[in-house]
Every structure is written in C-alpha cells, then in structure tokens.
Enzyme design. Structure first.
Site, PDB file in Angstrom:
ATOM      1  N   SER A  66     123.220 -27.782 -54.404  1.00 25.14           N
ATOM      2  CA  SER A  66     123.501 -29.186 -54.094  1.00 25.14           C
ATOM      3  C   SER A  66     123.973 -29.930 -55.345  1.00 25.14           C
ATOM      4  CB  SER A  66     122.254 -29.869 -53.540  1.00 25.14           C
ATOM      5  OG  SER A  66     121.810 -29.216 -52.375  1.00 25.14           O
TER       6      SER A  66
HETATM    7  N1  SAM Z   1     118.136 -26.013 -52.761  1.00 28.05           N
HETATM    8  C1  SAM Z   1     119.299 -25.187 -52.971  1.00 28.05           C
HETATM    9  C2  SAM Z   1     119.664 -25.030 -54.410  1.00 28.05           C
HETATM   10  O1  SAM Z   1     119.085 -25.717 -55.243  1.00 28.05           O
HETATM   11  O2  SAM Z   1     120.530 -24.195 -54.699  1.00 28.05           O
HETATM   12  C3  SAM Z   1     120.477 -25.644 -52.169  1.00 28.05           C
HETATM   13  C4  SAM Z   1     120.442 -25.039 -50.871  1.00 28.05           C
HETATM   14  S1  SAM Z   1     121.859 -24.978 -49.858  1.00 28.05           S
HETATM   15  C5  SAM Z   1     122.491 -26.614 -49.842  1.00 28.05           C
HETATM   16  C6  SAM Z   1     121.008 -24.783 -48.295  1.00 28.05           C
HETATM   17  C7  SAM Z   1     120.348 -23.441 -48.114  1.00 28.05           C
HETATM   18  O3  SAM Z   1     119.613 -23.468 -46.881  1.00 28.05           O
HETATM   19  C8  SAM Z   1     121.294 -22.271 -48.006  1.00 28.05           C
HETATM   20  O4  SAM Z   1     120.998 -21.328 -48.989  1.00 28.05           O
HETATM   21  C9  SAM Z   1     121.038 -21.705 -46.602  1.00 28.05           C
HETATM   22  O5  SAM Z   1     121.162 -20.306 -46.514  1.00 28.05           O
HETATM   23  C10 SAM Z   1     119.625 -22.163 -46.367  1.00 28.05           C
HETATM   24  N2  SAM Z   1     119.190 -22.214 -44.972  1.00 28.05           N
HETATM   25  C11 SAM Z   1     119.870 -22.592 -43.869  1.00 28.05           C
HETATM   26  N3  SAM Z   1     119.096 -22.488 -42.771  1.00 28.05           N
HETATM   27  C12 SAM Z   1     117.877 -22.034 -43.193  1.00 28.05           C
HETATM   28  C13 SAM Z   1     116.643 -21.725 -42.542  1.00 28.05           C
HETATM   29  N4  SAM Z   1     116.461 -21.847 -41.218  1.00 28.05           N
HETATM   30  N5  SAM Z   1     115.612 -21.292 -43.300  1.00 28.05           N
HETATM   31  C14 SAM Z   1     115.731 -21.140 -44.639  1.00 28.05           C
HETATM   32  N6  SAM Z   1     116.881 -21.409 -45.306  1.00 28.05           N
HETATM   33  C15 SAM Z   1     117.934 -21.860 -44.600  1.00 28.05           C
END
Ligand code: SAM
Length: 220
Positions: A66
């Site tokens: 993000s």
């Molecule tokens: N917090 C992260 C960072 O600092 O890099 C950014 C995360 S990214 C914007 C969102 C993440 O949510 C992705 O890696 C995606 O694979 C994950 N995601 C989506 N649906 C999910 C779920 N049901 N459970 C866990 N992770 C999930």
C-alpha cells in the site's frame, strides 16, 4: 539503480514529512514507526527505486504494497497505544504488519497467497520482528484460534463487513476496513464494538485490491 542505506533513510524522512505530516498524520507513534521501518526491505528489486514514492508498488502475484499514506492513515485510525493484540488481514509484503508491530504488543497477519506469506515471513524474520506472526488462509473468516483482538486492520477491499471480525473483537475494539460495491473503489470505515452494537466512522475514499474469500469477493 541501487541506493545506499543512508539514501533510503533520507527518502524515508522526506516521505514522512511530505506525505504524512503534511497531510495530517499526527500520532507521534505512527510517525516514528513509519520512520523506523525500512520499506525498501519489503519490495522486490524492481520496485526498490520507487519504494518511497507517493503510490502503491507491485510486490508480485498481482498484489501491491500500500501507499505509505494509506498504511499510516489506517494505523492511526486503529488508535493503538502499545498493549494491543492486532489482526492484520492481507499480509502482502509484510510492511504493514511491521509498522503495526511498533504500535501494539502482538500482531497476527493473515495472507491467502502462500508465496507472499512465505516471503513476508522471511523478511520479517530477517529484520527481527519477533512479535509478528504470519498465517496462511482466508482472512475473511478472521483468525478464531488467536481471538480476541483489540484491533483488526484489513488491507484489501471487502464487499461487506465479514461477520467474524466483530465476533473476534474485544469490547471497545476497532476494525479498520475498506468496503465498496466495486472491487476497486471503497470507503474506509472504522467500526468500534460497544456493549451491544457497532458504531461506524467514515474515513474517506480509497482504492484497494479486492478481499477474496468466503465472506469477501469470489476469485476471478
Ligand atoms: N499490508 C500489505 C503490505 O504492507 O504489503 C498490503 C496488502 S495488499 C494491498 C492486500 C493483500 O490482501 C494482498 O496480498 C492479497 O493477496 C491479500 N488478500 C486478499 N484477500 C485475502 C483474504 N481473504 N485473506 C487474506 N489475505 C487476502
């Protein structure tokens, strides 16, 4: 292009002043955490030159780390004082979990994509973040075996509030979560669990990758 460690430190200081302080991030603990965590350690080589830019960056598997402002804004919205047990949904690179680990006592973070979870685990271990625990699974169901949490921070966009989150939250606990009717545009909300009900604050418009799972969007 490669950067020396002190060049990254200079970029990080500039990021904190220009992207965070200047836009209203005030919590000194959040600003200190953003200054302390080396964002460059969490992105693959191709993203390093732009890592302190005012935008998200690709981390592989179609996912992103993000934008710095978003990480700081969500952390501030969670109203952490230092003793909290936190659940982060969407580990991605592990960067957000590292920032949260400076702000609470213990962080559990869950990621649905095993390759990202493995890389985040390795990065967090290498940097010595011993109070962060990475889990693989569907974070739309929360993390029942570690509940209850003082705060839940969701870093992907949900369609509705997954019911498990309020069930796994202490009274007075906060959920910070983007929710929207489209998979790419959301409003960020903070829910607070009262004795009998949840209260809700609208924290503005954001764009996150979709939250995919049983209580989220379906896989494409
Ligand atoms: N917090 C992260 C960072 O600092 O890099 C950014 C995360 S990214 C914007 C969102 C993440 O949510 C992705 O890696 C995606 O694979 C994950 N995601 C989506 N649906 C999910 C779920 N049901 N459970 C866990 N992770 C999930």
């Amino acid at each position: 292009m490669t950067h020396a460690t002190d060049e990254f430190a200079r970029l990080r200081q500039r990021m904190v002043n220009a992207q965070l302080r200047a836009r209203g991030i005030r919590d000194p603990r959040v600003l200190a955490a953003m200054l302390a965590v080396p964002r460059e350690a969490f992105v693959p080589e191709v993203s390093k030159a732009e890592v302190y830019a005012d935008s998200p960056q690709p981390i592989g598997a179609g996912q992103t780390i993000s934008q710095p402002f978003t990480v700081a804004y969500m952390a501030e919205a969670a109203q952490l004082r230092g003793a909290e047990k936190i659940l982060e949904v969407g580990t991605g690179s592990g960067y957000g979990a590292a920032v949260l680990s400076h702000l609470g006592a213990e962080v559990h973070t869950i990621e649905r994509l095993p390759a990202l979870a493995a890389r985040a685990t390795e990065t967090l271990k290498r940097l010595g973040f011993s109070n962060v625990h990475v889990h693989i699974g569907d974070g739309t169901l929360g993390l029942a075996d570690q509940a209850a949490f003082d705060a839940i921070v969701v870093t992907a966009g949900a369609a509705t509030l997954p019911p498990a989150y309020s069930e796994q939250l202490v009274e007075g606990g906060r959920i910070v979560i983007p929710i929207g009717r489209s998979e790419r545009n959301q409003q960020l909300y903070r829910f607070r669990r009262g004795r009998n009900a949840l209260s809700m604050d609208d924290l503005g418009a954001f764009a996150f990758v979709p939250l995919i799972g049983k209580a989220g969007w379906h896989p494409a």
